[in-house]
Design a protein around this motif. Structure first.
Motif, PDB file in Angstrom:
ATOM      1  N   HIS A 144      48.882 -10.058  -9.345  1.00 58.53           N
ATOM      2  CA  HIS A 144      48.827  -8.682  -8.868  1.00 58.53           C
ATOM      3  C   HIS A 144      48.929  -7.715 -10.032  1.00 58.53           C
ATOM      4  O   HIS A 144      49.888  -7.738 -10.803  1.00 58.53           O
ATOM      5  N   ASP A 145      47.936  -6.864 -10.159  1.00 50.79           N
ATOM      6  CA  ASP A 145      48.000  -5.779 -11.141  1.00 50.79           C
ATOM      7  C   ASP A 145      48.052  -6.287 -12.569  1.00 50.79           C
ATOM      8  O   ASP A 145      48.494  -5.571 -13.477  1.00 50.79           O
ATOM      9  N   GLY A 146      47.661  -7.540 -12.809  1.00 54.43           N
ATOM     10  CA  GLY A 146      47.697  -8.081 -14.161  1.00 54.43           C
ATOM     11  C   GLY A 146      49.092  -8.291 -14.694  1.00 54.43           C
ATOM     12  O   GLY A 146      49.293  -8.497 -15.881  1.00 54.43           O
ATOM     13  N   MET A 147      50.097  -8.242 -13.851  1.00 54.21           N
ATOM     14  CA  MET A 147      51.489  -8.349 -14.285  1.00 54.21           C
ATOM     15  C   MET A 147      51.975  -9.779 -14.064  1.00 54.21           C
ATOM     16  O   MET A 147      51.806 -10.342 -12.994  1.00 54.21           O
ATOM     17  N   LYS A 148      52.559 -10.365 -15.114  1.00 55.75           N
ATOM     18  CA  LYS A 148      53.105 -11.716 -15.024  1.00 55.75           C
ATOM     19  C   LYS A 148      54.573 -11.635 -14.597  1.00 55.75           C
ATOM     20  O   LYS A 148      55.338 -10.831 -15.133  1.00 55.75           O
ATOM     21  N   ILE A 149      54.952 -12.497 -13.670  1.00 56.32           N
ATOM     22  CA  ILE A 149      56.300 -12.436 -13.103  1.00 56.32           C
ATOM     23  C   ILE A 149      57.177 -13.500 -13.760  1.00 56.32           C
ATOM     24  O   ILE A 149      56.822 -14.677 -13.827  1.00 56.32           O
ATOM     25  N   LEU A 150      58.316 -13.059 -14.251  1.00 59.87           N
ATOM     26  CA  LEU A 150      59.274 -13.921 -14.925  1.00 59.87           C
ATOM     27  C   LEU A 150      59.712 -15.070 -14.013  1.00 59.87           C
ATOM     28  O   LEU A 150      59.872 -14.904 -12.803  1.00 59.87           O
ATOM     29  N   SER A 151      59.914 -16.224 -14.628  1.00 59.54           N
ATOM     30  CA  SER A 151      60.384 -17.387 -13.874  1.00 59.54           C
ATOM     31  C   SER A 151      61.712 -17.076 -13.190  1.00 59.54           C
ATOM     32  O   SER A 151      62.606 -16.461 -13.780  1.00 59.54           O
ATOM     33  N   SER A 152      61.832 -17.525 -11.961  1.00 62.86           N
ATOM     34  CA  SER A 152      63.058 -17.244 -11.202  1.00 62.86           C
ATOM     35  C   SER A 152      64.273 -17.902 -11.832  1.00 62.86           C
ATOM     36  O   SER A 152      65.404 -17.429 -11.678  1.00 62.86           O
ATOM     37  N   SER A 153      64.069 -18.991 -12.572  1.00 59.76           N
ATOM     38  CA  SER A 153      65.212 -19.652 -13.211  1.00 59.76           C
ATOM     39  C   SER A 153      65.784 -18.811 -14.332  1.00 59.76           C
ATOM     40  O   SER A 153      66.943 -18.983 -14.717  1.00 59.76           O
ATOM     41  N   LEU A 154      64.979 -17.907 -14.895  1.00 59.20           N
ATOM     42  CA  LEU A 154      65.436 -17.045 -15.983  1.00 59.20           C
ATOM     43  C   LEU A 154      65.785 -15.645 -15.487  1.00 59.20           C
ATOM     44  O   LEU A 154      66.563 -14.940 -16.123  1.00 59.20           O
ATOM     45  N   ASP A 155      65.236 -15.272 -14.359  1.00 57.13           N
ATOM     46  CA  ASP A 155      65.474 -13.930 -13.822  1.00 57.13           C
ATOM     47  C   ASP A 155      66.792 -13.915 -13.038  1.00 57.13           C
ATOM     48  O   ASP A 155      66.828 -13.750 -11.816  1.00 57.13           O
ATOM     49  N   LYS A 156      67.878 -14.120 -13.801  1.00 54.35           N
ATOM     50  CA  LYS A 156      69.209 -14.167 -13.189  1.00 54.35           C
ATOM     51  C   LYS A 156      70.139 -13.226 -13.936  1.00 54.35           C
ATOM     52  O   LYS A 156      69.864 -12.827 -15.057  1.00 54.35           O
ATOM     53  N   LYS A 157      71.257 -12.938 -13.302  1.00 55.22           N
ATOM     54  CA  LYS A 157      72.208 -11.989 -13.872  1.00 55.22           C
ATOM     55  C   LYS A 157      72.705 -12.433 -15.232  1.00 55.22           C
ATOM     56  O   LYS A 157      72.896 -11.633 -16.138  1.00 55.22           O
ATOM     57  N   GLU A 158      72.894 -13.746 -15.410  1.00 53.44           N
ATOM     58  CA  GLU A 158      73.444 -14.239 -16.672  1.00 53.44           C
ATOM     59  C   GLU A 158      72.489 -14.032 -17.841  1.00 53.44           C
ATOM     60  O   GLU A 158      72.894 -14.056 -19.000  1.00 53.44           O
ATOM     61  N   TYR A 159      71.198 -13.862 -17.548  1.00 52.63           N
ATOM     62  CA  TYR A 159      70.222 -13.638 -18.618  1.00 52.63           C
ATOM     63  C   TYR A 159      69.805 -12.174 -18.705  1.00 52.63           C
ATOM     64  O   TYR A 159      68.900 -11.831 -19.462  1.00 52.63           O
ATOM     65  N   ARG A 160      70.447 -11.310 -17.933  1.00 51.76           N
ATOM     66  CA  ARG A 160      70.013  -9.922 -17.855  1.00 51.76           C
ATOM     67  C   ARG A 160      70.031  -9.230 -19.219  1.00 51.76           C
ATOM     68  O   ARG A 160      69.071  -8.563 -19.607  1.00 51.76           O
ATOM     69  N   SER A 161      71.122  -9.396 -19.972  1.00 52.13           N
ATOM     70  CA  SER A 161      71.210  -8.730 -21.277  1.00 52.13           C
ATOM     71  C   SER A 161      70.217  -9.322 -22.271  1.00 52.13           C
ATOM     72  O   SER A 161      69.700  -8.615 -23.140  1.00 52.13           O
ATOM     73  N   ILE A 162      69.920 -10.613 -22.151  1.00 51.20           N
ATOM     74  CA  ILE A 162      68.938 -11.238 -23.051  1.00 51.20           C
ATOM     75  C   ILE A 162      67.556 -10.674 -22.763  1.00 51.20           C
ATOM     76  O   ILE A 162      66.803 -10.327 -23.693  1.00 51.20           O
TER      77      ILE A 162
END
Length: 1710
Positions: free
Chosen positions: A466-484
């Motif tokens: 959609h819209d040429g936008m790549k969606i981050l893997s759900s395993s990385l899209d977590k609160k613990e990786y938010r600052s990274i």
């Protein structure tokens, strides 16, 4: 071979002269070793680090696991009395004789020059660090058993390095007992009997050895610490055993390798802890700009990064982030460890961050990290995406306490942001990676929705489409990786993406009701901040049931429409007493009009059953407020129906039935029905619908209002007369209604009414204009009474009609009168009024006609205007009379009759206030001003004669009224007429008419005016009139009041100082004038001392500004000043401020000055006057104050004149005036000046810092040994200077001239700029003085002084250097840019002054730092030198050329290469005869082709290279430099000409390539190269390139295949050479021609590989050499399939399934 003991004896004898002549250097050696050991290390722990470092640098037997063991014991095995002993065991090869000799020396380490061999030691102290904890270290190794002593040897006087052979203690048995009887001793044992004070520190340090100490050591694999005592309870050291193991499954490329290292550590034999580290080791070239002397032999940096896979090992210590093979104490806050060959601080705690070597290493860390991280991510192909996420914890997101590391962190961030490292969500096992800025995150709530949708079978594989936008893997899209993710720049997805995802993924259609509600809740929670203005409002999202019962969808935008015709979705309110069907059934009746729909029952049920009531509330609130979907109950439904009926009469009647039935069933309350009925549309008697109304009428034929009023006056008032439709029985929605019930319902709730309950219209009616019968009159009054009872206010027009209609019967002659002109009063009082008022009739209500009943309607009669009181009658009479006066029909006799009526009322003792008050303000009394009201008019008599001269008073016209008017004085007073002058001065003031010439006023008139002012409120106009005219006689003629003064006997003397002040002539006016002091003040006369002083102050200022204050004025003023003392009339502070501020005293310096700036001269002022120009008050001339001024010294002093010398010091800054010849200034004058400065400083005056004063002081008036100078250019010599200079070496104050007294004023001299005491502040002054000197010795002394105080010049032109001429003496000053400190290549002495020939090292360091003298010639200097050679000579000596280019090679940085390329016009070339020529760079070439080189080696076309000490790497670097300057590769510059062999068909023989080699193997090898090299060619392009090879026909020829090479020079000359190539690919004819093999297989293979590579890579020629090399290897393997597979595996080459398919189709038989 010499035995160990003999070797030791030889060292003692030959090196330390034990038994021979004493060595003169012994003491120096002793101090050198002691200083080195004591100063370099600040902590005891570093001796342990040195021992570990030494063990790492040792050599080990192959196959042995290098081990280092520390054992501490309380046994004194050395018999030295030590409280504890530390033993170090190492299984190295052991000490060699060379090692022994090194350890017995200072600075002779066997590791020197071996940096590239893996030695990590660098401090040069090594083993000698043990002296920090022991006085006598022992070594047992390879037969050597020696000890050293820190005390000087009694035989040679040297400590630390003199070996002593040990025969007795300790023995091997003693050592083995400690080590363990069952174990064989390692090769080397070091024994340290500890100093008593070092036992505890050593134990603490042993207990805290970091478990990661082995992390970056390449040799030592095991390290242990333990304590051995007879009683284990005495053990206090925490033992540890540390081991490392490398997993040699490594990945390598040219410059890097990676592997996994496992560390394990166990304390006191407990279960161990383990941690594995992913290790990345990468090589980088050392940059020339980062080279340091101690690392000059190192050509490559090796940067190693360690990434811990588990929790790092530690022992209660901080976790170091930087290693220099061994841990430092630097905590970087990074999740990985950095190891490199850093330069350490002497304490070994940190690396030197300002060291350029370390800075160069740190610049490479971002590249190393990026490469390592990419490799980690790429190596996780088979692992699940969740494991990739853990790798992101290695990214350094936390800031470091070190700024250098923060810069490194930012560069890592920049590099990672450009790499494809971030995984996206695919919902498959296939992993795909993209750059951080190409990937976006989702909100966590939406991830939960997607997860549930995926579980319910919704197709989500196109999530990233959609819209040429790549969606981050759900395993990385977590609160613990938010600052990274934030650090990498991964942002949240564009809000519009959600709309596209929801719509394209059919989430609304396919998910369950619960997930659907979660989706709505997700949008609701983010509505205001995200979705309100997004495209999500345009997608079908809201479910509803259409009119045909089918489920449909609206977008949020459609739901939010509010315009006409907009459709709305509603929720039916759930209620126990009203079923949903009630609203649905009635909605069917009105469906065509309401345009509203209800959500499906299942959706509403899901909403009602939400377990979280808070979420339910939020959802419903959002639906209502933002989506316009509200919950609808019966009442709301009724409101909507009401607004939807429009002009449909049938639906209007149906609506009335709906309300009736909803009320009867209890679905609506009576109150709700009342509210709804108030706006219910009604059908009137004409069949029209009326929505707005003021009231409702019953039909006329059944009403009472029609009988009374006849016609309907409410028609225009918004009243509705109900139509006949409401009388019919009807049936709607299955409900039946009778006509009677509906009419009763309308009476009760619509308020259909009749007279007397109806409100009257705002209109008149004809019945009120005619006489009413008694019954009709009472009927009207009853109606009014009813309205009054209900609180209804009668409409204005209706009330006026009743008030003014002639319908009320009265007793006067007219018969009927309006109520507003009628009275209901007692008959006796009425007769009195009728008889007293002969001018006006009184109409009384006919009580005989109405009877006593009329008195029951008193309040109603009042409402319609009937009057009842005597006062009202009087007011009525007055009103009638005044109406006549307004029409000028009231004559003089009428006025007299009216006055007589007042007199009559007054004498009858009747109240007359109402009558009097009504007429007293009207204009009916004739006066000298015409007709006006009685108020303010005056009855004239003789007392008003004087007043009439100055006032135009409105007197009553006696001629008009006659003398009879005077008979009514009391009545006139009641009406407001003024009769007496006494107490009425205000009248005179108000009508004042002042004469044009006030000087003609008589005394009586003036006193009358003052009397009027005194006893009345004088208007501003009068006061202003008097203020502005010359009306007062003074000693200066007639003046305006504001100019005049009223004389005062006490302070009047001040008015006599100047003759310019007008004083009122009290002799003319008499003493009575003093009685009007306040009135005079009101008109502006100055009567007050303070006011007079203000005028006097203004005059004083004016006189001073005009410089017209003379001696008489001054004496008179000072006399008045004296007279006023003690009288209570002291001068105001404002005036005192003026006389202190203005310039009115004449002084000797010219002009007038204010008192504070004047001095009254006295003998004590003489001493300072010779160097100042002071403002003494002038007294020599009679023109001014004269000698008499001294009588007023006290007064002068009080107003600020300076009289005492101590008070005049502050004059100095302004009055300081040095003579033009400073030699005339005596020491006494200087001391006087300094004494005044001292006075100022005591008073804390800032004047000494004043810029103007500084400017005056800046003249040259202080005598120094360098001549007269200003203070800020002078120094004060004292004992502090004696260690650097003599008094005559600089501009020091000349104490021979001033004597010792000058030292008393050190503080004052410092205050005016002289440098005293603070030696370091004299740098700039001495530096300036320096350039006036020519004595080399003095110059060196000043240089030494400046160097000692770290002085640097502020300006560029101050950077000059003294150049000594040498033996003949003399010298000159030159610019620092003409100098260099060193000329290491000995090429620049003709261009620069080399300062190492003139000054020692200390001075050189100063000149480098302060004068910015170059350490050695710069790149620009090398460029200039080379260009000078190029323009002046054709050949160059080998020595000069070698020194020049080796220096360039050694020091050139990447940033400087562009400068070199732009500046160099020529390059060194050689023709093979060792001669070096300087040739234009366009005509010099790099011999990158060996075959071509041999062809052209006799020509002067190839760049020159040094013959000796030139490594391949250095030659490669030099070639790259030549290339960037402008030299081209010979292979790229040649013009190759090949003669076509196609037409020579007779000599060409067609051959099968498979008879020569395996064509399929060749094709597969080429495909693997094209796929896996940096070229990364797409599959279709690879297949096309290889297909061109398969399309060839192979031919063999016996004739040689020759090639002609021509090389064009810039001069136009062309050099031509020929060569045999053996193989040719002719692309035009698609033929591959091979010359028959002649035996030289290598040449044949090379020509074959080059031809194939050039044909395949015709568009990518940069990759030809690499492919050619690969094909050459394959050629010798004959391209056999198995060998080619092995070759490709060893080169990390592979082909994908598309290439496999291509091979299968190209070679089907295989």
């Amino acid at each position: 071979m010499v035995k160990p003991k003999e070797h030791i004896e030889d060292i003692r004898r030959t090196k330390f002269s034990i038994g021979g002549e004493p060595n003169l250097l012994t003491e120096d050696l002793h101090h050198a070793v002691k200083n080195l050991s004591a100063e370099l290390y600040a902590k005891d722990i570093h001796f342990l680090m040195e021992l570990i470092q030494n063990a790492e640098d040792n050599q080990y037997i192959e196959g042995e696991s290098p081990t280092l063991e520390f054992v501490i014991t309380s046994d004194d095995i050395t018999a030295t009395g030590a409280p504890a002993t530390l033993l170090i065991f190492n299984n190295e090869k052991g000490f060699s004789p060379k090692n022994i000799e090194s350890i017995c020396s200072v600075g002779r380490s066997t590791k020197k020059g071996n940096r590239s061999s893996g030695y990590i030691g660098e401090k040069g102290i090594g083993f000698k660090s043990v002296f920090l904890v022991t006085a006598q270290p022992y070594i047992f190794s390879n037969g050597y058993q020696i000890r050293f002593n820190e005390r000087p040897c009694p035989h040679c006087g040297i400590g630390y390095i003199v070996p002593e052979w040990i025969e007795e203690k300790p023995t091997r048995f003693d050592i083995k007992k400690i080590y363990g009887a069952g174990n064989s001793l390692p090769t080397t044992t070091i024994i340290l009997p500890l100093k008593p004070e070092k036992v505890e520190p050593v134990k603490q340090q042993l207990s805290s050895i970091h478990p990661e100490v082995l992390l970056f050591l390449t040799k030592i694999r095991h390290l242990s610490v333990r304590e051995v005592n007879q009683d284990p309870k005495q053990n206090t050291v925490t033992g540890v055993s540390i081991s490392s193991e490398i997993n040699f499954v490594t990945r390598k490329n040219i410059n890097a390798e990676s592997y996994t290292l496992h560390l394990s550590a166990a304390e006191n034999s407990d279960a161990g802890k383990e941690c594995s580290y992913y290790m990345w080791k990468q090589k980088f070239p050392v940059k020339l700009e980062n080279m340091v002397d101690r690392k000059r032999d190192v050509e490559e940096w090796v940067v190693t990064l360690a990434f811990p896979n588990q929790k790092r090992l530690y022992r209660g210590k901080t976790l170091p982030g930087v290693y220099a093979f061994l841990p430092t104490e630097m905590v970087t806050n990074f999740p990985f460890i950095i190891q490199a060959d850093f330069v350490l601080a002497s304490s070994r705690e940190t690396i030197l961050l300002d060291n350029k070597w370390n800075q160069g290493i740190l610049e490479y860390v971002p590249s190393a990290f990026t490469d390592a991280f990419k490799t980690l991510v790429a190596g996780s192909d088979e692992a699940p995406t969740s494991s990739v996420s853990n790798l992101f914890k290695f990214i350094p997101i936390d800031s470091s306490p070190f700024e250098n590391f923060n810069c490194m962190r930012n560069k890592i961030k920049e590099k990672l942001q450009e790499e494809k490292i971030v995984p996206i969500e695919t919902y498959t096992r296939q992993k795909r990676f993209f750059k951080p800025h190409e990937v976006s995150r989702l909100l966590p709530t939406f991830w939960r929705i997607l997860t549930k949708a995926h579980e319910e079978g919704v197709y989500l594989l196109d999530l990233s489409s959609h819209d040429g936008m790549k969606i981050l893997s759900s395993s990385l899209d977590k609160k613990e990786y938010r600052s990274i993710l934030k650090f990498l720049g991964v942002k949240l997805v564009n809000i519009d993406w959600y709309a596209k995802c929801i719509q394209s993924s059919n989430l609304v259609y396919e998910v369950s009701e619960n997930v659907y509600l979660e989706l709505l809740m997700f949008i609701a929670r983010g509505w205001s901040s995200k979705f309100k203005v997004s495209n999500i409002v345009n997608i079908p999202l809201i479910k509803y049931v259409a009119s045909d019962g089918t489920p449909s969808f609206f977008s949020l935008h459609e739901c939010k429409q509010l315009g006409a015709g907009a459709k709305r979705v509603k929720l039916a309110a759930s209620s126990n007493n009203c079923p949903c069907s009630w609203l649905i059934n009635w909605n069917n009746v009105f469906a065509c009009e309401t345009k509203q729909f209800f959500m499906p029952e299942s959706t509403q049920e899901a909403i009602s059953q939400l377990p979280d009531r808070t979420q339910q509330a939020i959802l419903l609130d959002w639906l209502a407020k933002d989506v316009n979907i509200s919950t609808m109950n019966v009442y709301n439904f009724a409101n909507v129906l009401c607004s939807s009926i429009n002009n449909n009469c049938k639906l209007s009647v149906a609506y009335a039935h709906f309300l009736y039935h909803s009320l009867s069933k209890g679905y609506l309350s009576s109150r709700e029905v009342d509210t709804l009925c108030s706006s219910m549309p009604l059908v009137d008697n004409y069949g029209h619908i009326t929505k707005s109304r003021r009231g409702v009428l019953l039909p006329a034929n059944v009403s009472r209002w029609a009988d009374l009023i006849v016609s309907n006056p409410w028609r225009n008032e918004g009243y509705v007369e109900l139509g006949k439709a409401y009388l019919n029985a009807s049936s709607y929605a299955g409900q039946n209604t009778s006509s009677r019930k509906l009419i009763d319902f309308l009476k009760n709730h619509v308020k259909a009414s009749d007279i007397p309950y109806i409100s009257p219209p705002n209109a008149g009616f004809s019945a009120a204009d005619t006489p009413l019968t008694k019954d009709n009159a009472f009927l009207l009054l009853d109606w009014i009474r009813n309205l009054k009872y209900r609180g209804v206010i009668l409409p204005q027009r209706f009330l006026e009609c009743i008030k003014k209609g002639n319908w009320l019967k009265v007793t006067c002659s007219n018969g009927y009168m309006p109520p507003s002109k009628s009275f209901l009063i007692g008959s006796s009082l009425g007769k009195i009024l009728q008889s007293g008022s002969v001018l006006v009739d009184i109409a009384l209500i006919d009580e005989s006609f109405y009877g006593a009943r009329i008195n029951e309607y008193t309040e109603e009669l009042k409402i319609i205007g009937v009057m009842f009181s005597y006062e009202e009658a009087c007011e009525f009479i007055g009103r009638e009379l005044m109406s006549r006066a307004a029409s000028y029909s009231l004559r003089a006799n009428h006025v007299l009759l009216m006055l007589n009526f007042i007199q009559y009322l007054r004498k009858s003792l009747l109240p007359l206030d109402k009558f009097v008050n009504f007429i007293r303000e009207e204009s009916w009394l004739k006066t000298s001003w015409g007709f006006r009201s009685p108020v303010g008019s005056v009855l004239n008599d003789s007392r008003w004669q004087v007043a009439s001269q100055i006032s135009n008073i409105p007197f009553i016209d006696n001629d008009y009224f006659g003398e009879e008017i005077h008979n009514y004085k009391e009545e006139l007073k009641l009406l407001g007429v003024i009769v007496d002058l006494s107490g009425n001065y205000q009248v005179v003031i108000e009508h004042l008419k002042l004469p044009s010439n006030f000087s003609s006023l008589t005394i009586e008139v003036l006193l009358l005016i003052l009397e009027c002012i005194k006893y009345s409120n004088a208007p501003i106009k009068l006061l202003n009139s008097l203020k502005g005219v010359n009306c007062l006689k003074t000693n200066m003629g007639f003046k305006t009041p504001s100019e005049c003064f009223l004389y005062d006997p006490v302070w009047g003397c001040i008015l006599e100082v100047f003759n310019d002040l007008p004083v009122i002539d009290h002799e003319f006016y008499g003493d009575k004038i003093f009685g009007y002091r306040d009135e005079l003040m009101q008109i502006g006369v100055l009567v007050d001392f303070k006011d007079a002083m203000k005028k006097f102050a203004t005059l004083f200022e004016q006189k001073a500004s005009e410089t017209s204050i003379n001696q008489q004025h001054v004496i008179s003023f000072l006399s008045s000043y004296r007279l006023l003392k003690g009288t209570g009339y002291s001068f105001p502070s404002e005036f005192l401020a003026i006389i202190r501020k203005v310039k009115w005293l004449h002084t000797e310096v010219g002009g007038f000055r204010c008192p504070g700036m004047c001095i009254l001269y006295g003998p004590e002022w003489k001493s300072i006057s010779s160097i100042t120009c002071l403002p003494f008050i002038e007294y020599k001339s009679n023109k001014h104050c004269g000698i008499g001024i001294y009588e007023y010294k006290e007064e002068l002093e009080s107003i600020g004149v300076v009289t005492d010398l101590k008070d005049g010091a502050w004059f100095m800054p302004e009055c300081l005036s040095f003579p033009s010849n400073p030699s005339t200034i005596t020491p006494e004058s200087v001391f006087s000046l300094l004494e005044w400065i001292r006075l100022l400083m005591k008073c804390h005056q800032p004047t000494v810092k004043d810029d103007d004063f500084r400017k005056r002081l800046s003249q040259s008036w202080l005598k120094t040994h360098a001549g007269y100078r200003p203070p800020d250019k002078c120094l004060f010599f004292d004992s502090k200077w004696s260690s650097f200079l003599n008094p005559t070496d600089g501009p020091f104050i000349n104490e021979y001239f001033y004597g010792p007294k000058i030292a008393v004023y050190r503080k004052e001299l410092n205050a005016i700029g002289v440098i005293t005491g603070e030696v370091e502040k004299g740098c700039s002054l001495l530096a300036t003085h320096l350039y006036s000197l020519s004595d080399h010795g003095t110059i060196v002394k000043i240089y030494t002084y400046l160097s000692e105080h770290n002085w640097k010049p502020e300006k560029r032109d101050a950077k000059k250097i003294w150049i000594l001429y040498g033996i003949k003496g003399g010298g000159k000053w030159v610019d620092s840019q003409e100098c260099v400190l060193h000329d290491p290549v000995n090429l620049f002495r003709s261009k620069f002054y080399v300062l190492e020939d003139i000054y020692d090292s200390n001075i050189l360091l100063f000149l480098s730092v302060a004068m910015e003298v170059k350490d050695k010639p710069s790149l620009e200097d090398y460029v200039d030198l080379w260009n000078d050679w190029g323009s002046s000579m054709e050949q160059l000596s080998y020595d000069d050329c070698c020194r020049f280019w080796m220096s360039i090679l050694k020091h050139l940085s990447t940033k400087q290469e562009k400068k070199l390329a732009e500046s160099f016009m020529k390059l060194p070339a050689t023709s093979g005869n060792n001669k070096i020529f300087l040739v234009d760079k366009e005509d010099v070439f790099i011999p990158d082709d060996f075959h071509v080189k041999k062809l052209f080696e006799t020509e002067k076309v190839f760049v020159w290279y040094p013959q000796n000490n030139m490594t391949p790497l250095s030659k490669c670097k030099l070639s790259e430099i030549y290339r960037k300057i402008g030299a081209r590769n010979i292979s790229e510059s040649l013009c190759k000409e090949e003669l076509s062999l196609v037409n020579d068909g007779a000599n060409l023989k067609h051959v099968d390539p498979n008879n020569i080699f395996n064509l399929k193997g060749l094709v597969k090898l080429i495909l693997g190269f094209l796929a896996c090299s940096n070229l990364k060619m797409e599959a279709n392009k690879r297949n096309e390139a290889v297909q061109s090879l398969l399309n060839l026909s192979f031919h063999e020829t016996m004739e040689p295949i020759n090639v002609s090479y021509s090389l064009s020079l810039s001069s136009g000359d062309i050099i031509t050479k020929k060569a045999n190539k053996r193989v040719r690919w002719e692309s035009q004819s698609s033929k591959f021609i091979i010359q028959k093999m002649d035996g030289d297989l290598f040449k044949y293979a090379t020509n074959f590989s080059e031809a194939i590579s050039e044909g395949i890579l015709c568009e990518n020629r940069d990759y030809v050499p690499a492919l050619s090399e690969l094909i050459t290897l394959g050629f010798f393997l004959k391209f056999k399939n198995e060998e080619i597979d092995f070759l490709m595996e060893s080169k990390y080459l592979q082909i994908d399934h598309k290439d496999e398919k291509f091979l299968s189709s190209a070679f089907p038989s295989d």
